[in-house]
Design a protein around this motif. Structure first.
Motif, PDB file in Angstrom:
ATOM      1  N   LEU A 169     -23.081 -19.903 -24.542  1.00 33.04           N
ATOM      2  CA  LEU A 169     -22.291 -21.328 -24.527  1.00 33.04           C
ATOM      3  C   LEU A 169     -20.704 -20.900 -24.346  1.00 33.04           C
ATOM      4  O   LEU A 169     -20.113 -21.460 -23.657  1.00 33.04           O
ATOM      5  CB  LEU A 169     -22.410 -22.297 -25.414  1.00 33.04           C
ATOM      6  CG  LEU A 169     -23.954 -22.705 -25.755  1.00 33.04           C
ATOM      7  CD1 LEU A 169     -24.121 -23.431 -27.021  1.00 33.04           C
ATOM      8  CD2 LEU A 169     -24.292 -23.819 -24.680  1.00 33.04           C
ATOM      9  N   MET A 170     -20.259 -19.865 -25.232  1.00 35.19           N
ATOM     10  CA  MET A 170     -18.971 -19.646 -25.124  1.00 35.19           C
ATOM     11  C   MET A 170     -18.742 -18.871 -23.782  1.00 35.19           C
ATOM     12  O   MET A 170     -17.600 -19.077 -23.199  1.00 35.19           O
ATOM     13  CB  MET A 170     -18.431 -18.740 -26.224  1.00 35.19           C
ATOM     14  CG  MET A 170     -18.745 -19.230 -27.728  1.00 35.19           C
ATOM     15  SD  MET A 170     -18.118 -18.191 -29.070  1.00 35.19           S
ATOM     16  CE  MET A 170     -16.322 -17.953 -28.824  1.00 35.19           C
ATOM     17  N   ALA A 171     -19.585 -18.038 -23.412  1.00 35.43           N
ATOM     18  CA  ALA A 171     -19.312 -17.408 -21.925  1.00 35.43           C
ATOM     19  C   ALA A 171     -19.352 -18.427 -20.909  1.00 35.43           C
ATOM     20  O   ALA A 171     -18.528 -18.365 -19.971  1.00 35.43           O
ATOM     21  CB  ALA A 171     -20.430 -16.353 -21.616  1.00 35.43           C
ATOM     22  N   SER A 172     -20.020 -19.475 -20.848  1.00 35.72           N
ATOM     23  CA  SER A 172     -20.190 -20.352 -19.849  1.00 35.72           C
ATOM     24  C   SER A 172     -18.488 -21.084 -19.953  1.00 35.72           C
ATOM     25  O   SER A 172     -18.366 -21.612 -18.924  1.00 35.72           O
ATOM     26  CB  SER A 172     -21.274 -21.538 -20.279  1.00 35.72           C
ATOM     27  OG  SER A 172     -22.585 -20.955 -20.236  1.00 35.72           O
ATOM     28  N   VAL A 173     -18.072 -21.472 -20.970  1.00 35.01           N
ATOM     29  CA  VAL A 173     -16.855 -22.070 -20.964  1.00 35.01           C
ATOM     30  C   VAL A 173     -16.042 -21.136 -20.332  1.00 35.01           C
ATOM     31  O   VAL A 173     -14.997 -21.712 -19.592  1.00 35.01           O
ATOM     32  CB  VAL A 173     -16.683 -22.330 -22.610  1.00 35.01           C
ATOM     33  CG1 VAL A 173     -15.205 -22.758 -22.651  1.00 35.01           C
ATOM     34  CG2 VAL A 173     -17.298 -23.777 -23.219  1.00 35.01           C
ATOM     35  N   PHE A 174     -15.954 -19.907 -20.808  1.00 34.73           N
ATOM     36  CA  PHE A 174     -14.910 -19.082 -20.215  1.00 34.73           C
ATOM     37  C   PHE A 174     -15.008 -18.951 -18.699  1.00 34.73           C
ATOM     38  O   PHE A 174     -13.975 -18.512 -17.815  1.00 34.73           O
ATOM     39  CB  PHE A 174     -15.000 -17.622 -20.865  1.00 34.73           C
ATOM     40  CG  PHE A 174     -13.837 -16.713 -20.609  1.00 34.73           C
ATOM     41  CD1 PHE A 174     -12.574 -16.988 -20.884  1.00 34.73           C
ATOM     42  CD2 PHE A 174     -13.969 -15.577 -19.530  1.00 34.73           C
ATOM     43  CE1 PHE A 174     -11.522 -16.266 -20.763  1.00 34.73           C
ATOM     44  CE2 PHE A 174     -12.706 -14.859 -19.311  1.00 34.73           C
ATOM     45  CZ  PHE A 174     -11.776 -15.278 -19.998  1.00 34.73           C
ATOM     46  N   ALA A 175     -16.147 -18.964 -18.438  1.00 33.22           N
ATOM     47  CA  ALA A 175     -16.471 -18.804 -16.866  1.00 33.22           C
ATOM     48  C   ALA A 175     -15.957 -19.755 -15.981  1.00 33.22           C
ATOM     49  O   ALA A 175     -15.539 -19.475 -14.584  1.00 33.22           O
ATOM     50  CB  ALA A 175     -18.064 -18.726 -16.398  1.00 33.22           C
TER      51      ALA A 175
END
Length: 510
Positions: A169-175
């Motif tokens: 989820l956090m990587a998706s936000v950062f992407a």
């Protein structure tokens, strides 16, 4: 107190084991839209500055063989002004989010960004102040808002997430950073195509292109503002810092109504779970010093801060000087071919790098972060980028004239930056600190990154003109040091936030 502790543990355990659902998706969209705007606003200046120089400084030679208006250090300041603001915003909003709560601060940073985006795209000379001075002031304060968004988006996503999908989820936000960078290239290309006749008739029409480029960033910010102002406080902050277990539990139940919940088979046992009481935890300066006086905690903060610093020394300088780099290797035509042809080719080059390297890097990281773990991905990314930059530096005299070969290597650099440390340096600080200091420590780590960006842009970057290989050698060495510093960090995969906080809490059954 045992009843309150049991209630707290069961609530957090439910949150940690909840299956992915609508609320998680909503959190990613709300946080990601803001982060999309952040990246767009930060990096859109890279293609805007040559346009500004062309319109307002006719004596400026856009082939970059002559001095920049005001000197190359003014150009570096223009590119770094947002990073200076980022540094202030990351620390300031990081502290305020721990003191006042995530909800009270979430949305304030977007309001700052909206106002400063309007100011940036309408910037004009005023009396004795030239347009570069005015624009840099607007972009500094824009950076404050963007900087505030870093800890807010990361922490809110982290504290609402379940254990198994938190990194995803956090990587998706950062992407969404990659999407913002991509949109910047698309906006410039589309605007140039739509204004072909005007620009070819009068190159000064390029003034409209960069203003539209900067101004478009206001749209996603406005869209996200309402949802940010209405998002609930995170249950962990409500329980751990405010000390309201009942309110925190009801907030968790609200989240779980939108998500399916796995059964928790492990029963609560006070002998197995060391849970701090549910009174307000000390998030004062004295509490901060007490927590970080322990070497294990200090070591973690040093690791998150230095790794982010090492990344941004190279990443920001490369990204914000990408248009210059494309010119250096002969990708863009000579300016004598016309402003429209020059800037159009530059926009295409930026799009190729984003689509070929950056976007795939973000996607692969999202897919593998829960499988490989954060540390392994970060080390792989740092090492591969160091090797690739060293190859580019060592072969500079040969490869700079081989556009295709250079672009392939540079696209690989961008891939491993996004796949590796650019994503993980955002994810790990949002996981490894306790709730009462999570936002502050994240802000410190992110600000260390912006200190690195400032060094890379303003000190290392200007040497690119006289000796382009030198910055690449420096960046390669710094990236290698980032890989070594990663060993200071714990692996956060499959661990609860309470377990990672190092405050004697081990939540079982999650």
């Amino acid at each position: 107190m045992a009843v309150e502790s049991e209630k707290r543990w069961k609530s957090f355990a439910k949150l940690d084991t909840a299956e992915l659902g609508w609320f998680h998706l909503r959190s990613v969209i709300v946080a990601g839209t803001g982060f999309f705007t952040d990246a767009y606003d930060i990096f859109v200046i890279s293609q805007a500055l040559p346009m500004i120089y062309t319109v307002y400084y006719p004596e400026y030679n856009v082939t970059f063989t002559s001095s920049y208006p005001g000197g190359k250090h003014l150009d570096a300041w223009m590119k770094a002004s947002t990073s200076w603001g980022n540094l202030v915003g990351q620390i300031g909003f990081g502290i305020l989010a721990d003191k006042l709560g995530r909800k009270k601060m979430y949305g304030v940073e977007l309001i700052i960004m909206i106002v400063c985006t309007i100011g940036s795209c309408l910037a004009a000379p005023i009396y004795s102040l030239n347009i570069l001075v005015i624009l840099s002031v607007w972009r500094f304060f824009l950076g404050v808002g963007i900087g505030g968004d870093y800890p807010m988006s990361a922490i809110i996503t982290s504290e609402f997430a379940n254990v198994q999908s938190r990194g995803f989820l956090m990587a998706s936000v950062f992407a969404m950073q990659g999407a913002g960078i991509l949109l910047g290239g698309i906006v410039y290309y589309a605007t140039l195509e739509g204004m072909t006749t005007l620009i070819q008739a009068d190159y000064r029409s390029i003034d409209i292109v960069w203003r539209l480029g900067l101004g478009i960033g206001i749209i996603p910010a406005i869209i996200a503002l309402y949802f940010r102002l209405t998002i609930p406080e995170t249950p962990r902050y409500t329980v751990d810092v405010i000390g309201d277990t009942n309110k925190g539990t009801s907030d968790i139940d609200m989240v779980l109504q939108l998500n399916k919940v796995k059964e928790i088979s492990t029963t609560w046992n006070q002998d197995e779970v060391a849970v701090a009481n549910t009174t307000t935890k000390n998030n004062s300066w004295s509490g901060f010093k007490e927590y970080f006086c322990k070497w294990q905690n200090t070591k973690t903060l040093i690791g998150t801060a230095y790794c982010w610093f090492a990344l941004d020394v190279a990443w920001y300088s490369l990204q914000l000087n990408q248009s210059t780099l494309l010119k250096t290797i002969g990708y863009t035509p000579d300016f004598n071919a016309g402003a429209w042809a020059y800037f159009r080719q530059s926009a295409i080059g930026n799009l190729i790098i984003a689509v070929g390297g950056s976007i795939p890097g973000y996607i692969v990281c999202i897919l593998l972060i829960e499988r490989l773990g954060r540390k392994k991905i970060q080390i792989i990314g740092f090492v591969m980028v160091a090797i690739l930059l060293a190859v580019l530096a060592g072969l500079w005299n040969t490869i700079q004239g081989q556009r295709e070969g250079f672009l392939v290597l540079y696209i690989l650099v961008q891939f491993f930056i996004q796949f590796g440390p650019n994503t993980t340096t955002f994810v790990i600080p949002g996981e490894v600190f306790p709730t009462r200091f999570r936002s502050t420590a994240f802000g410190i780590s992110a600000a260390a990154g912006k200190a690195g960006a400032i060094i890379g842009i303003q000190l290392v970057g200007p040497s690119n003109d006289s000796n382009p290989a030198l910055p690449l050698w420096i960046f390669a060495g710094v990236m290698l040091s980032g890989a070594l510093a990663t060993f200071l960090l714990p692996e956060t995969k499959d661990k609860t936030l309470e377990e990672l906080s190092n405050e004697g809490e081990v939540i079982i059954g999650a």
